[in-house]
Design a protein around this motif. Structure first.
Motif, short mmCIF file in Angstrom:
data_model
loop_
_atom_site.label_atom_id
_atom_site.label_comp_id
_atom_site.label_asym_id
_atom_site.label_seq_id
_atom_site.Cartn_x
_atom_site.Cartn_y
_atom_site.Cartn_z
N VAL A 58 0.85 -1.21 0.00
CA VAL A 58 0.00 0.00 0.00
C VAL A 58 0.88 1.26 0.00
O VAL A 58 0.60 2.22 -0.72
CB VAL A 58 -0.97 -0.01 1.20
CG1 VAL A 58 -1.67 1.34 1.33
CG2 VAL A 58 -2.00 -1.12 1.05
N CYS A 59 1.96 1.23 0.80
CA CYS A 59 2.89 2.37 0.83
C CYS A 59 3.45 2.65 -0.56
O CYS A 59 3.53 3.79 -1.00
CB CYS A 59 4.04 2.10 1.79
SG CYS A 59 3.59 2.12 3.52
N LYS A 62 0.77 4.20 -2.75
CA LYS A 62 0.58 5.61 -2.38
C LYS A 62 1.67 6.48 -3.00
O LYS A 62 1.39 7.54 -3.56
CB LYS A 62 0.67 5.78 -0.85
CG LYS A 62 -0.59 5.45 -0.09
CD LYS A 62 -0.38 5.80 1.38
CE LYS A 62 -1.60 5.44 2.19
NZ LYS A 62 -1.38 5.63 3.62
N TRP A 286 -7.66 -1.98 -6.61
CA TRP A 286 -6.87 -1.73 -5.40
C TRP A 286 -6.25 -0.33 -5.46
O TRP A 286 -6.26 0.43 -4.49
CB TRP A 286 -5.79 -2.82 -5.24
CG TRP A 286 -5.11 -2.81 -3.91
CD1 TRP A 286 -5.46 -2.08 -2.81
CD2 TRP A 286 -3.95 -3.57 -3.54
NE1 TRP A 286 -4.59 -2.33 -1.77
CE2 TRP A 286 -3.66 -3.24 -2.19
CE3 TRP A 286 -3.13 -4.49 -4.20
CZ2 TRP A 286 -2.58 -3.80 -1.50
CZ3 TRP A 286 -2.06 -5.05 -3.51
CH2 TRP A 286 -1.79 -4.70 -2.17
N GLU A 289 -8.80 2.23 -4.62
CA GLU A 289 -9.07 2.27 -3.17
C GLU A 289 -8.02 3.10 -2.44
O GLU A 289 -8.34 3.91 -1.58
CB GLU A 289 -9.07 0.85 -2.59
CG GLU A 289 -10.38 0.10 -2.76
CD GLU A 289 -10.22 -1.38 -2.42
OE1 GLU A 289 -10.88 -2.19 -3.06
OE2 GLU A 289 -9.38 -1.71 -1.53
N VAL A 290 -6.76 2.87 -2.80
CA VAL A 290 -5.67 3.60 -2.15
C VAL A 290 -5.76 5.09 -2.51
O VAL A 290 -5.59 5.96 -1.66
CB VAL A 290 -4.29 3.03 -2.57
CG1 VAL A 290 -3.16 3.87 -2.00
CG2 VAL A 290 -4.15 1.58 -2.10
N LYS A 291 -6.08 5.36 -3.76
CA LYS A 291 -6.18 6.73 -4.24
C LYS A 291 -7.26 7.49 -3.44
O LYS A 291 -7.06 8.65 -3.06
CB LYS A 291 -6.57 6.71 -5.72
CG LYS A 291 -6.32 8.01 -6.46
CD LYS A 291 -6.70 7.81 -7.93
CE LYS A 291 -6.12 8.86 -8.81
NZ LYS A 291 -6.24 8.47 -10.22
N LEU A 294 -6.02 8.72 -0.18
CA LEU A 294 -4.81 9.56 -0.19
C LEU A 294 -5.17 11.00 0.19
O LEU A 294 -6.17 11.53 -0.28
CB LEU A 294 -4.22 9.51 -1.61
CG LEU A 294 -2.72 9.68 -1.79
CD1 LEU A 294 -1.95 8.60 -1.06
CD2 LEU A 294 -2.37 9.66 -3.27
#
Lengths: 480, 95
Positions: A58-59, A62, A286, A289-291, A294
Protein backbone atom coordinates in the motif's frame (compact mmCIF):
# COMPACT_ATOMS: atom_id res chain seq x y z
CA UNK A 1 35.28 25.41 -12.34
CA UNK A 2 32.74 27.08 -14.58
CA UNK A 3 33.44 24.86 -17.59
CA UNK A 4 32.29 21.77 -15.73
CA UNK A 5 28.72 20.63 -15.40
CA UNK A 6 27.75 18.60 -12.35
CA UNK A 7 25.42 15.62 -12.82
CA UNK A 8 23.73 14.05 -9.82
CA UNK A 9 21.18 11.28 -9.37
CA UNK A 10 19.93 10.18 -5.97
CA UNK A 11 18.90 6.78 -4.67
CA UNK A 12 16.87 7.14 -1.50
CA UNK A 13 16.03 4.38 0.95
CA UNK A 14 12.77 5.21 2.64
CA UNK A 15 11.87 3.06 5.62
CA UNK A 16 8.17 2.28 5.41
CA UNK A 17 5.88 2.94 8.34
CA UNK A 18 4.58 -0.56 9.02
CA UNK A 19 4.11 -2.36 12.33
CA UNK A 20 5.66 -5.60 11.13
CA UNK A 21 8.44 -6.52 8.71
CA UNK A 22 8.08 -6.84 4.97
CA UNK A 23 8.28 -10.65 4.91
CA UNK A 24 7.69 -11.67 8.54
CA UNK A 25 5.49 -10.91 11.55
CA UNK A 26 8.34 -9.50 13.68
CA UNK A 27 8.00 -5.94 15.00
CA UNK A 28 9.77 -2.99 13.36
CA UNK A 29 9.75 -0.57 16.33
CA UNK A 30 12.98 1.38 16.69
CA UNK A 31 15.23 1.08 19.72
CA UNK A 32 14.54 -2.47 20.92
CA UNK A 33 17.31 -4.47 22.57
CA UNK A 34 19.49 -6.29 20.00
CA UNK A 35 17.87 -9.28 18.27
CA UNK A 36 14.58 -9.08 20.22
CA UNK A 37 12.73 -8.25 17.00
CA UNK A 38 14.40 -10.76 14.73
CA UNK A 39 12.33 -13.88 14.14
CA UNK A 40 13.20 -17.15 12.40
CA UNK A 41 12.48 -15.63 8.96
CA UNK A 42 14.64 -12.55 9.62
CA UNK A 43 17.62 -14.58 10.81
CA UNK A 44 17.14 -17.03 7.92
CA UNK A 45 16.75 -20.30 9.76
CA UNK A 46 16.44 -23.21 7.32
CA UNK A 47 12.97 -23.91 5.97
CA UNK A 48 11.36 -20.55 6.64
CA UNK A 49 9.42 -18.76 3.91
CA UNK A 50 8.73 -15.05 3.32
CA UNK A 51 5.13 -13.77 3.19
CA UNK A 52 4.65 -10.26 1.81
CA UNK A 53 3.15 -7.55 4.05
CA UNK A 54 0.11 -5.88 2.45
CA UNK A 55 0.80 -2.54 4.18
CA UNK A 56 4.23 -2.28 2.52
CA UNK A 57 2.58 -2.68 -0.88
CA UNK A 58 0.00 0.00 0.00
CA UNK A 59 2.89 2.37 0.83
CA UNK A 60 4.41 1.74 -2.60
CA UNK A 61 1.06 2.36 -4.32
CA UNK A 62 0.58 5.61 -2.38
CA UNK A 63 4.01 6.79 -3.42
CA UNK A 64 3.43 5.85 -7.05
CA UNK A 65 0.18 7.82 -7.08
CA UNK A 66 1.78 10.82 -5.35
CA UNK A 67 4.52 11.15 -7.99
CA UNK A 68 2.32 10.38 -10.98
CA UNK A 69 4.16 7.14 -11.75
CA UNK A 70 3.02 3.90 -13.34
CA UNK A 71 2.13 1.21 -10.85
CA UNK A 72 2.99 -2.19 -12.22
CA UNK A 73 -0.04 -4.50 -12.42
CA UNK A 74 2.40 -7.35 -11.89
CA UNK A 75 5.84 -7.05 -10.35
CA UNK A 76 8.42 -9.59 -9.33
CA UNK A 77 10.72 -10.00 -6.33
CA UNK A 78 14.31 -10.94 -7.01
CA UNK A 79 17.27 -12.12 -4.99
CA UNK A 80 20.28 -9.83 -4.88
CA UNK A 81 23.14 -12.08 -3.90
CA UNK A 82 26.07 -11.00 -1.79
CA UNK A 83 27.77 -12.19 1.37
CA UNK A 84 27.85 -10.05 4.46
CA UNK A 85 27.19 -11.14 8.04
CA UNK A 86 24.30 -8.71 8.57
CA UNK A 87 22.52 -10.35 5.62
CA UNK A 88 21.89 -13.82 6.99
CA UNK A 89 20.26 -15.36 3.90
CA UNK A 90 23.22 -14.47 1.68
CA UNK A 91 20.79 -12.48 -0.49
CA UNK A 92 18.55 -9.48 -0.11
CA UNK A 93 15.00 -9.77 -1.41
CA UNK A 94 14.53 -6.80 -3.72
CA UNK A 95 12.98 -6.06 -7.11
CA UNK A 96 15.04 -5.92 -10.26
CA UNK A 97 13.52 -6.10 -13.73
CA UNK A 98 9.93 -5.28 -12.78
CA UNK A 99 9.75 -2.74 -9.94
CA UNK A 100 6.38 -1.91 -8.39
CA UNK A 101 6.62 1.78 -9.36
CA UNK A 102 8.08 3.15 -12.62
CA UNK A 103 8.54 6.74 -13.81
CA UNK A 104 6.86 9.82 -12.38
CA UNK A 105 8.66 12.74 -10.79
CA UNK A 106 8.42 15.69 -8.46
CA UNK A 107 8.83 19.45 -8.55
CA UNK A 108 11.58 21.11 -6.57
CA UNK A 109 12.28 24.77 -5.93
CA UNK A 110 15.75 26.31 -5.69
CA UNK A 111 15.45 30.03 -5.04
CA UNK A 112 13.00 31.34 -7.62
CA UNK A 113 13.66 28.43 -9.97
CA UNK A 114 11.21 25.57 -10.20
CA UNK A 115 12.39 22.29 -11.68
CA UNK A 116 10.81 18.90 -12.37
CA UNK A 117 12.98 15.96 -11.38
CA UNK A 118 12.10 12.70 -13.11
CA UNK A 119 12.14 9.39 -11.29
CA UNK A 120 13.37 6.16 -12.81
CA UNK A 121 11.66 3.76 -10.44
CA UNK A 122 10.80 2.84 -6.89
CA UNK A 123 11.00 -0.71 -5.66
CA UNK A 124 10.24 -2.65 -2.51
CA UNK A 125 13.02 -4.43 -0.66
CA UNK A 126 14.10 -5.57 2.78
CA UNK A 127 16.70 -3.83 4.92
CA UNK A 128 19.78 -5.64 6.26
CA UNK A 129 20.80 -5.95 9.93
CA UNK A 130 23.53 -3.97 11.64
CA UNK A 131 27.16 -4.84 12.23
CA UNK A 132 28.69 -3.49 15.42
CA UNK A 133 32.41 -3.17 15.06
CA UNK A 134 33.24 -2.36 18.67
CA UNK A 135 35.60 -4.89 20.00
CA UNK A 136 34.06 -8.18 21.07
CA UNK A 137 37.40 -9.99 21.56
CA UNK A 138 38.33 -9.20 17.96
CA UNK A 139 34.90 -10.20 16.66
CA UNK A 140 32.03 -8.28 15.10
CA UNK A 141 28.60 -8.20 16.78
CA UNK A 142 25.48 -8.67 14.65
CA UNK A 143 22.06 -7.20 15.51
CA UNK A 144 19.35 -8.42 13.14
CA UNK A 145 16.46 -6.29 14.46
CA UNK A 146 16.58 -4.15 11.31
CA UNK A 147 16.82 -7.16 8.99
CA UNK A 148 13.60 -7.42 7.01
CA UNK A 149 12.39 -3.88 7.71
CA UNK A 150 10.48 -2.72 4.62
CA UNK A 151 12.19 -0.16 2.39
CA UNK A 152 11.12 1.67 -0.71
CA UNK A 153 14.19 2.51 -2.78
CA UNK A 154 13.43 5.57 -4.89
CA UNK A 155 15.78 6.22 -7.82
CA UNK A 156 15.89 9.59 -9.56
CA UNK A 157 17.09 10.28 -13.08
CA UNK A 158 20.45 12.12 -13.17
CA UNK A 159 18.51 15.40 -13.52
CA UNK A 160 20.15 17.31 -10.66
CA UNK A 161 22.85 19.83 -11.53
CA UNK A 162 24.14 21.09 -8.16
CA UNK A 163 24.35 20.12 -4.51
CA UNK A 164 21.65 22.73 -3.82
CA UNK A 165 19.30 20.97 -6.26
CA UNK A 166 20.15 17.61 -4.72
CA UNK A 167 19.27 18.94 -1.26
CA UNK A 168 16.06 20.55 -2.56
CA UNK A 169 15.06 17.24 -4.15
CA UNK A 170 15.88 15.25 -1.00
CA UNK A 171 13.85 17.70 1.11
CA UNK A 172 10.91 17.63 -1.30
CA UNK A 173 10.97 13.82 -1.28
CA UNK A 174 11.25 13.74 2.51
CA UNK A 175 8.32 16.12 2.82
CA UNK A 176 6.25 14.01 0.40
CA UNK A 177 6.84 10.61 2.02
CA UNK A 178 6.00 11.98 5.46
CA UNK A 179 3.00 13.88 4.02
CA UNK A 180 1.45 10.72 2.59
CA UNK A 181 2.29 8.86 5.80
CA UNK A 182 4.51 6.11 4.40
CA UNK A 183 7.64 7.09 6.41
CA UNK A 184 8.25 8.72 9.79
CA UNK A 185 11.02 10.79 8.18
CA UNK A 186 13.36 10.36 11.14
CA UNK A 187 16.82 11.01 9.72
CA UNK A 188 18.75 10.25 12.91
CA UNK A 189 17.16 6.81 13.17
CA UNK A 190 17.98 6.07 9.53
CA UNK A 191 14.39 6.15 8.23
CA UNK A 192 15.51 8.22 5.23
CA UNK A 193 18.95 7.47 3.76
CA UNK A 194 20.38 8.91 0.58
CA UNK A 195 23.04 7.62 -1.83
CA UNK A 196 24.31 10.22 -4.31
CA UNK A 197 25.69 9.31 -7.75
CA UNK A 198 27.96 12.15 -8.74
CA UNK A 199 29.86 12.86 -11.96
CA UNK A 200 31.08 15.91 -13.85
CA UNK A 201 31.32 16.60 -17.57
CA UNK A 202 31.92 19.35 -20.09
CA UNK A 203 28.53 20.86 -21.02
CA UNK A 204 27.06 18.90 -23.91
CA UNK A 205 29.49 16.00 -23.48
CA UNK A 206 28.34 12.46 -22.58
CA UNK A 207 28.00 11.69 -18.86
CA UNK A 208 31.31 11.34 -17.01
CA UNK A 209 32.19 8.34 -14.86
CA UNK A 210 30.26 8.47 -11.61
CA UNK A 211 31.20 7.72 -8.05
CA UNK A 212 28.50 6.79 -5.55
CA UNK A 213 28.49 8.40 -2.10
CA UNK A 214 26.75 5.96 0.25
CA UNK A 215 24.43 6.37 3.18
CA UNK A 216 24.01 10.09 3.82
CA UNK A 217 21.51 10.65 6.59
CA UNK A 218 21.38 14.44 6.84
CA UNK A 219 20.69 17.17 4.30
CA UNK A 220 23.79 19.04 5.45
CA UNK A 221 26.05 16.00 4.93
CA UNK A 222 24.46 15.48 1.50
CA UNK A 223 25.43 19.02 0.51
CA UNK A 224 28.94 18.81 2.00
CA UNK A 225 29.66 15.38 0.52
CA UNK A 226 28.59 16.40 -3.00
CA UNK A 227 30.53 19.69 -2.85
CA UNK A 228 33.69 17.88 -1.77
CA UNK A 229 33.23 15.09 -4.31
CA UNK A 230 32.64 17.53 -7.19
CA UNK A 231 35.74 19.57 -6.34
CA UNK A 232 37.76 16.37 -6.05
CA UNK A 233 36.58 14.99 -9.41
CA UNK A 234 37.23 18.29 -11.23
CA UNK A 235 40.71 18.45 -9.75
CA UNK A 236 41.46 14.87 -10.84
CA UNK A 237 40.29 15.56 -14.38
CA UNK A 238 42.10 18.87 -14.66
CA UNK A 239 45.30 17.20 -13.58
CA UNK A 240 44.86 14.66 -16.35
CA UNK A 241 43.74 11.69 -14.26
CA UNK A 242 40.69 9.58 -15.03
CA UNK A 243 37.76 9.00 -12.66
CA UNK A 244 37.15 5.35 -11.84
CA UNK A 245 33.74 4.11 -10.87
CA UNK A 246 33.72 3.58 -7.11
CA UNK A 247 31.65 3.57 -3.98
CA UNK A 248 32.76 6.20 -1.49
CA UNK A 249 31.88 7.10 2.08
CA UNK A 250 31.57 10.60 3.50
CA UNK A 251 33.43 11.34 6.70
CA UNK A 252 31.59 14.15 8.51
CA UNK A 253 34.58 14.82 10.76
CA UNK A 254 36.99 15.65 7.92
CA UNK A 255 34.35 16.70 5.39
CA UNK A 256 35.96 14.37 2.84
CA UNK A 257 34.78 11.46 0.74
CA UNK A 258 36.98 8.42 0.48
CA UNK A 259 36.73 5.24 -1.55
CA UNK A 260 35.73 2.07 0.23
CA UNK A 261 38.14 -0.77 -0.31
CA UNK A 262 36.91 -1.94 -3.67
CA UNK A 263 35.75 -5.49 -3.35
CA UNK A 264 36.48 -7.57 -6.38
CA UNK A 265 33.26 -8.69 -8.10
CA UNK A 266 31.30 -6.69 -5.52
CA UNK A 267 28.78 -5.54 -8.08
CA UNK A 268 28.02 -8.94 -9.51
CA UNK A 269 24.81 -9.52 -7.61
CA UNK A 270 23.51 -12.30 -9.88
CA UNK A 271 19.89 -11.23 -9.54
CA UNK A 272 17.25 -13.84 -10.28
CA UNK A 273 13.52 -14.08 -9.49
CA UNK A 274 12.96 -15.32 -5.95
CA UNK A 275 11.26 -18.71 -6.22
CA UNK A 276 9.88 -18.26 -2.67
CA UNK A 277 7.68 -15.36 -3.74
CA UNK A 278 4.99 -15.36 -6.40
CA UNK A 279 4.47 -12.31 -8.61
CA UNK A 280 2.79 -9.38 -6.87
CA UNK A 281 -0.47 -8.42 -8.52
CA UNK A 282 -1.93 -4.94 -8.04
CA UNK A 283 -5.40 -4.55 -9.54
CA UNK A 284 -6.78 -1.21 -10.83
CA UNK A 285 -9.47 -1.55 -8.18
CA UNK A 286 -6.87 -1.73 -5.40
CA UNK A 287 -5.13 1.35 -6.81
CA UNK A 288 -8.47 3.20 -6.81
CA UNK A 289 -9.07 2.27 -3.17
CA UNK A 290 -5.67 3.60 -2.15
CA UNK A 291 -6.18 6.73 -4.24
CA UNK A 292 -9.49 7.47 -2.49
CA UNK A 293 -7.74 7.37 0.90
CA UNK A 294 -4.81 9.56 -0.19
CA UNK A 295 -4.67 13.06 1.38
CA UNK A 296 -4.54 16.16 -0.79
CA UNK A 297 -0.95 16.36 -2.04
CA UNK A 298 1.35 19.30 -1.24
CA UNK A 299 1.60 20.47 -4.86
CA UNK A 300 -2.19 20.58 -5.27
CA UNK A 301 -2.57 22.28 -1.90
CA UNK A 302 -0.01 24.97 -2.81
CA UNK A 303 -1.93 25.78 -5.96
CA UNK A 304 -5.22 25.90 -4.05
CA UNK A 305 -3.76 28.22 -1.37
CA UNK A 306 -2.67 30.63 -4.08
CA UNK A 307 -5.98 30.49 -5.94
CA UNK A 308 -8.38 30.46 -2.97
CA UNK A 309 -6.56 32.59 -0.41
CA UNK A 310 -4.56 34.86 -2.70
CA UNK A 311 -1.26 33.80 -1.11
CA UNK A 312 2.10 34.19 -2.83
CA UNK A 313 3.93 31.11 -4.14
CA UNK A 314 6.42 31.55 -1.31
CA UNK A 315 3.75 31.70 1.42
CA UNK A 316 1.92 28.73 -0.08
CA UNK A 317 5.04 26.63 -0.17
CA UNK A 318 6.10 27.61 3.37
CA UNK A 319 2.66 26.72 4.74
CA UNK A 320 2.69 23.33 3.01
CA UNK A 321 6.13 22.33 4.31
CA UNK A 322 4.37 19.77 6.49
CA UNK A 323 0.84 18.46 6.62
CA UNK A 324 0.43 19.59 10.25
CA UNK A 325 1.43 23.15 9.37
CA UNK A 326 -1.00 23.22 6.43
CA UNK A 327 -3.79 21.80 8.57
CA UNK A 328 -3.16 24.37 11.32
CA UNK A 329 -3.26 27.21 8.79
CA UNK A 330 -6.47 25.98 7.18
CA UNK A 331 -8.22 25.55 10.52
CA UNK A 332 -7.16 29.06 11.50
CA UNK A 333 -8.53 30.48 8.25
CA UNK A 334 -11.76 28.50 8.63
CA UNK A 335 -12.33 30.14 12.03
CA UNK A 336 -11.00 33.61 11.20
CA UNK A 337 -12.72 33.98 7.83
CA UNK A 338 -11.30 33.64 4.34
CA UNK A 339 -10.98 37.43 3.99
CA UNK A 340 -8.33 37.26 6.74
CA UNK A 341 -6.31 34.47 5.08
CA UNK A 342 -3.24 36.62 4.42
CA UNK A 343 -3.24 37.81 8.05
CA UNK A 344 -3.56 34.17 9.18
CA UNK A 345 -0.63 33.19 6.94
CA UNK A 346 1.50 35.99 8.40
CA UNK A 347 0.75 34.96 11.96
CA UNK A 348 1.26 31.24 11.38
CA UNK A 349 4.56 31.77 9.52
CA UNK A 350 5.64 34.67 11.73
CA UNK A 351 4.79 34.84 15.41
CA UNK A 352 3.67 31.21 15.75
CA UNK A 353 6.56 29.66 13.81
CA UNK A 354 9.09 31.83 15.67
CA UNK A 355 7.61 30.80 19.00
CA UNK A 356 7.61 27.09 18.09
CA UNK A 357 11.17 27.43 16.91
CA UNK A 358 12.27 29.15 20.09
CA UNK A 359 10.71 26.48 22.28
CA UNK A 360 11.87 23.70 19.94
CA UNK A 361 8.33 22.48 19.55
CA UNK A 362 6.79 20.76 16.56
CA UNK A 363 3.59 22.28 15.22
CA UNK A 364 1.85 19.00 16.09
CA UNK A 365 2.51 19.88 19.76
CA UNK A 366 1.42 23.52 19.61
CA UNK A 367 -0.40 24.55 22.82
CA UNK A 368 -2.49 27.15 21.01
CA UNK A 369 -5.58 25.85 19.18
CA UNK A 370 -6.20 27.31 15.68
CA UNK A 371 -9.57 28.67 16.83
CA UNK A 372 -7.86 30.72 19.55
CA UNK A 373 -5.37 32.21 17.12
CA UNK A 374 -8.29 32.93 14.79
CA UNK A 375 -10.07 34.82 17.58
CA UNK A 376 -7.00 37.00 17.97
CA UNK A 377 -6.73 37.56 14.22
CA UNK A 378 -10.36 38.68 14.02
CA UNK A 379 -9.65 41.35 16.63
CA UNK A 380 -6.65 42.59 14.63
CA UNK A 381 -8.72 42.66 11.45
CA UNK A 382 -11.55 44.66 12.99
CA UNK A 383 -9.17 47.21 14.48
CA UNK A 384 -9.71 46.27 18.12
CA UNK A 385 -6.05 45.41 18.57
CA UNK A 386 -2.94 47.20 17.37
CA UNK A 387 -0.11 44.91 16.34
CA UNK A 388 1.65 45.68 19.61
CA UNK A 389 -1.38 44.75 21.70
CA UNK A 390 -1.94 41.69 19.51
CA UNK A 391 1.48 40.39 20.48
CA UNK A 392 0.61 40.82 24.13
CA UNK A 393 -2.65 38.89 23.66
CA UNK A 394 -0.78 36.20 21.70
CA UNK A 395 1.64 35.81 24.59
CA UNK A 396 -1.24 35.45 27.05
CA UNK A 397 -3.05 32.93 24.82
CA UNK A 398 0.15 30.91 24.41
CA UNK A 399 0.51 30.76 28.18
CA UNK A 400 -3.06 29.58 28.52
CA UNK A 401 -4.30 32.69 30.28
CA UNK A 402 -7.93 33.51 29.60
CA UNK A 403 -10.47 31.57 27.64
CA UNK A 404 -9.92 33.34 24.36
CA UNK A 405 -8.64 36.59 22.86
CA UNK A 406 -11.80 38.51 23.77
CA UNK A 407 -11.59 37.45 27.41
CA UNK A 408 -7.96 38.58 27.61
CA UNK A 409 -8.74 41.91 25.94
CA UNK A 410 -11.58 42.45 28.39
CA UNK A 411 -9.64 41.40 31.48
CA UNK A 412 -6.61 43.53 30.67
CA UNK A 413 -8.48 46.45 29.13
CA UNK A 414 -6.40 46.16 25.98
CA UNK A 415 -9.00 47.40 23.56
CA UNK A 416 -7.58 49.77 21.00
CA UNK A 417 -9.31 53.12 21.28
CA UNK A 418 -10.45 54.10 17.85
CA UNK A 419 -13.22 56.43 18.89
CA UNK A 420 -12.04 59.84 17.70
CA UNK A 421 -14.07 61.62 20.38
CA UNK A 422 -12.14 59.74 23.06
CA UNK A 423 -8.73 60.46 21.55
CA UNK A 424 -9.18 64.09 20.55
CA UNK A 425 -8.90 65.57 24.06
CA UNK A 426 -5.66 63.65 24.54
CA UNK A 427 -4.33 64.93 21.22
CA UNK A 428 -5.22 68.46 22.18
CA UNK A 429 -3.38 68.07 25.46
CA UNK A 430 -0.28 66.69 23.71
CA UNK A 431 -0.29 69.55 21.18
CA UNK A 432 -0.49 72.02 24.04
CA UNK A 433 2.29 70.33 25.97
CA UNK A 434 4.73 69.95 23.04
CA UNK A 435 5.02 73.36 21.36
CA UNK A 436 8.52 72.59 20.14
CA UNK A 437 7.52 69.49 18.18
CA UNK A 438 4.48 71.30 16.81
CA UNK A 439 6.68 74.14 15.59
CA UNK A 440 9.15 71.76 14.00
CA UNK A 441 6.39 69.88 12.19
CA UNK A 442 4.91 73.12 10.88
CA UNK A 443 8.39 74.08 9.66
CA UNK A 444 8.27 70.94 7.48
CA UNK A 445 10.04 68.40 9.67
CA UNK A 446 7.99 65.19 9.12
CA UNK A 447 9.80 63.39 11.89
CA UNK A 448 8.37 65.70 14.51
CA UNK A 449 4.95 64.16 13.88
CA UNK A 450 6.24 60.76 15.03
CA UNK A 451 7.27 62.29 18.33
CA UNK A 452 3.76 63.63 18.79
CA UNK A 453 2.17 60.30 17.85
CA UNK A 454 4.48 58.66 20.37
CA UNK A 455 3.30 61.01 23.11
CA UNK A 456 -0.36 60.24 22.34
CA UNK A 457 0.35 56.49 22.35
CA UNK A 458 2.09 56.88 25.70
CA UNK A 459 -0.82 58.83 27.14
CA UNK A 460 -3.26 56.12 25.98
CA UNK A 461 -1.02 53.30 27.20
CA UNK A 462 -0.67 52.00 23.65
CA UNK A 463 -4.40 51.58 23.12
CA UNK A 464 -4.80 54.19 20.41
CA UNK A 465 -4.44 53.29 16.76
CA UNK A 466 -1.20 55.02 15.75
CA UNK A 467 -2.31 55.48 12.17
CA UNK A 468 -5.53 57.15 13.24
CA UNK A 469 -3.64 59.34 15.74
CA UNK A 470 -1.32 60.47 12.94
CA UNK A 471 -4.23 61.43 10.75
CA UNK A 472 -6.03 63.31 13.53
CA UNK A 473 -2.82 65.16 14.43
CA UNK A 474 -2.29 66.24 10.82
CA UNK A 475 -5.84 67.46 10.58
CA UNK A 476 -5.61 69.47 13.81
CA UNK A 477 -2.19 70.93 13.05
CA UNK A 478 -3.31 71.94 9.57
CA UNK A 479 -6.48 73.59 10.90
CA UNK A 480 -4.83 75.74 13.56
CA UNK B 1 29.03 -21.33 -25.12
CA UNK B 2 31.94 -22.59 -23.15
CA UNK B 3 33.22 -21.41 -19.78
CA UNK B 4 36.92 -20.98 -19.11
CA UNK B 5 38.48 -22.27 -15.91
CA UNK B 6 38.97 -18.63 -14.85
CA UNK B 7 35.24 -18.02 -15.16
CA UNK B 8 34.50 -21.13 -13.13
CA UNK B 9 36.89 -19.83 -10.48
CA UNK B 10 35.09 -16.50 -10.38
CA UNK B 11 31.65 -18.09 -10.07
CA UNK B 12 32.94 -20.31 -7.27
CA UNK B 13 34.44 -17.31 -5.50
CA UNK B 14 31.15 -15.41 -5.68
CA UNK B 15 29.38 -18.40 -4.15
CA UNK B 16 32.13 -18.83 -1.53
CA UNK B 17 32.89 -22.36 -2.72
CA UNK B 18 36.49 -23.57 -2.67
CA UNK B 19 37.37 -25.84 -5.60
CA UNK B 20 40.45 -27.95 -6.21
CA UNK B 21 41.79 -27.81 -9.81
CA UNK B 22 40.31 -31.25 -10.42
CA UNK B 23 36.90 -30.23 -9.11
CA UNK B 24 37.03 -27.02 -11.16
CA UNK B 25 37.50 -29.05 -14.33
CA UNK B 26 34.55 -31.33 -13.49
CA UNK B 27 32.30 -28.35 -12.54
CA UNK B 28 33.28 -26.63 -15.78
CA UNK B 29 31.96 -29.59 -17.77
CA UNK B 30 28.74 -29.67 -15.74
CA UNK B 31 28.16 -25.94 -16.10
CA UNK B 32 28.85 -26.11 -19.83
CA UNK B 33 26.23 -28.85 -20.08
CA UNK B 34 23.71 -26.58 -18.39
CA UNK B 35 24.65 -23.67 -20.63
CA UNK B 36 24.21 -25.86 -23.73
CA UNK B 37 20.73 -26.67 -22.51
CA UNK B 38 19.99 -22.96 -21.98
CA UNK B 39 21.33 -22.24 -25.46
CA UNK B 40 18.71 -24.62 -26.88
CA UNK B 41 15.98 -22.70 -25.04
CA UNK B 42 17.36 -19.39 -26.22
CA UNK B 43 17.09 -20.51 -29.82
CA UNK B 44 13.30 -20.43 -29.52
CA UNK B 45 11.55 -17.23 -30.65
CA UNK B 46 9.87 -15.84 -27.50
CA UNK B 47 8.90 -12.42 -28.85
CA UNK B 48 5.54 -11.53 -27.38
CA UNK B 49 5.73 -14.09 -24.58
CA UNK B 50 5.54 -12.63 -21.06
CA UNK B 51 8.59 -13.76 -19.10
CA UNK B 52 7.66 -16.38 -16.54
CA UNK B 53 8.73 -15.39 -13.06
CA UNK B 54 7.42 -18.47 -11.34
CA UNK B 55 6.54 -22.01 -12.29
CA UNK B 56 3.12 -21.75 -10.65
CA UNK B 57 0.74 -19.38 -12.35
CA UNK B 58 -0.86 -17.82 -9.27
CA UNK B 59 -0.23 -14.48 -7.60
CA UNK B 60 1.23 -13.57 -4.25
CA UNK B 61 -1.03 -13.95 -1.20
CA UNK B 62 -0.50 -11.05 1.19
CA UNK B 63 -0.22 -10.92 4.93
CA UNK B 64 -1.98 -8.32 7.11
CA UNK B 65 0.38 -5.92 8.86
CA UNK B 66 0.33 -7.46 12.36
CA UNK B 67 3.10 -8.39 14.76
CA UNK B 68 2.69 -12.13 15.18
CA UNK B 69 6.19 -13.22 16.15
CA UNK B 70 7.17 -13.40 19.81
CA UNK B 71 10.69 -12.61 20.98
CA UNK B 72 12.68 -15.86 20.91
CA UNK B 73 16.10 -14.30 21.13
CA UNK B 74 17.47 -16.61 23.81
CA UNK B 75 16.50 -19.73 21.81
CA UNK B 76 18.10 -18.40 18.65
CA UNK B 77 21.27 -17.13 20.34
CA UNK B 78 21.67 -20.53 22.03
CA UNK B 79 22.11 -22.27 18.66
CA UNK B 80 24.56 -19.70 17.30
CA UNK B 81 28.28 -20.62 17.26
CA UNK B 82 29.01 -17.56 19.40
CA UNK B 83 26.91 -14.85 21.05
CA UNK B 84 27.40 -12.09 23.57
CA UNK B 85 25.35 -9.19 24.96
CA UNK B 86 22.39 -10.24 22.83
CA UNK B 87 24.49 -10.13 19.65
CA UNK B 88 25.60 -12.86 17.27
CA UNK B 89 29.39 -12.79 17.04
CA UNK B 90 31.14 -13.34 13.73
CA UNK B 91 34.75 -13.03 12.57
CA UNK B 92 35.76 -9.38 12.35
CA UNK B 93 34.46 -7.59 9.28
CA UNK B 94 35.98 -4.27 8.36
CA UNK B 95 34.93 -2.10 5.46
Amino acid sequence: MSQWEVVIGLETHVQLLTKSKIFSGAATAFGAEPNRQACAVDIALPGVLPVLNRAAVVCAIKFGLAVGAKIAPRSVFARKNYFYPDLPKGYQISQYETPVVAGGGLSIRVGEQEKFVRLVRAHLEEDAGKSLHEDFHGKTGIDLNRAGTPLLEIVSEPDLRSSAEAVAYAKALHSLVTWIGICDGNLQEGSFRVDANVSVRRPGAPFGTRREIKNLNSFRFLQQAIDYEVAWQINELEEGRAIHQATVLFDPASGETRAMRSKEDAHDYRYFPDPDLLPLEITPQWIEEVKAALPELPQAMRERFQADYGLSAYDASTLTATREMARYFEETVAAAGKENAKLCANWVMGELAARLNREELDIAAVPLAPALLAGLIRRIADGTLSSKLAKEVFEALWNGEGQDADAIIEARGLKQVSDAAAIEPIIDAVIAAQPKSVEEFRAGKEKALNALVGQVMKATQGKANPQQVGELLRKKLAAN
Amino acid sequence: MSLSLDEVGRIARLARIALTPKEAERIREELNGILDFVAQLQAIDTAGVIPMAHAVDVVQRLREDCVTEADRREDFLAIAPEAEAGLYLVPKVIE
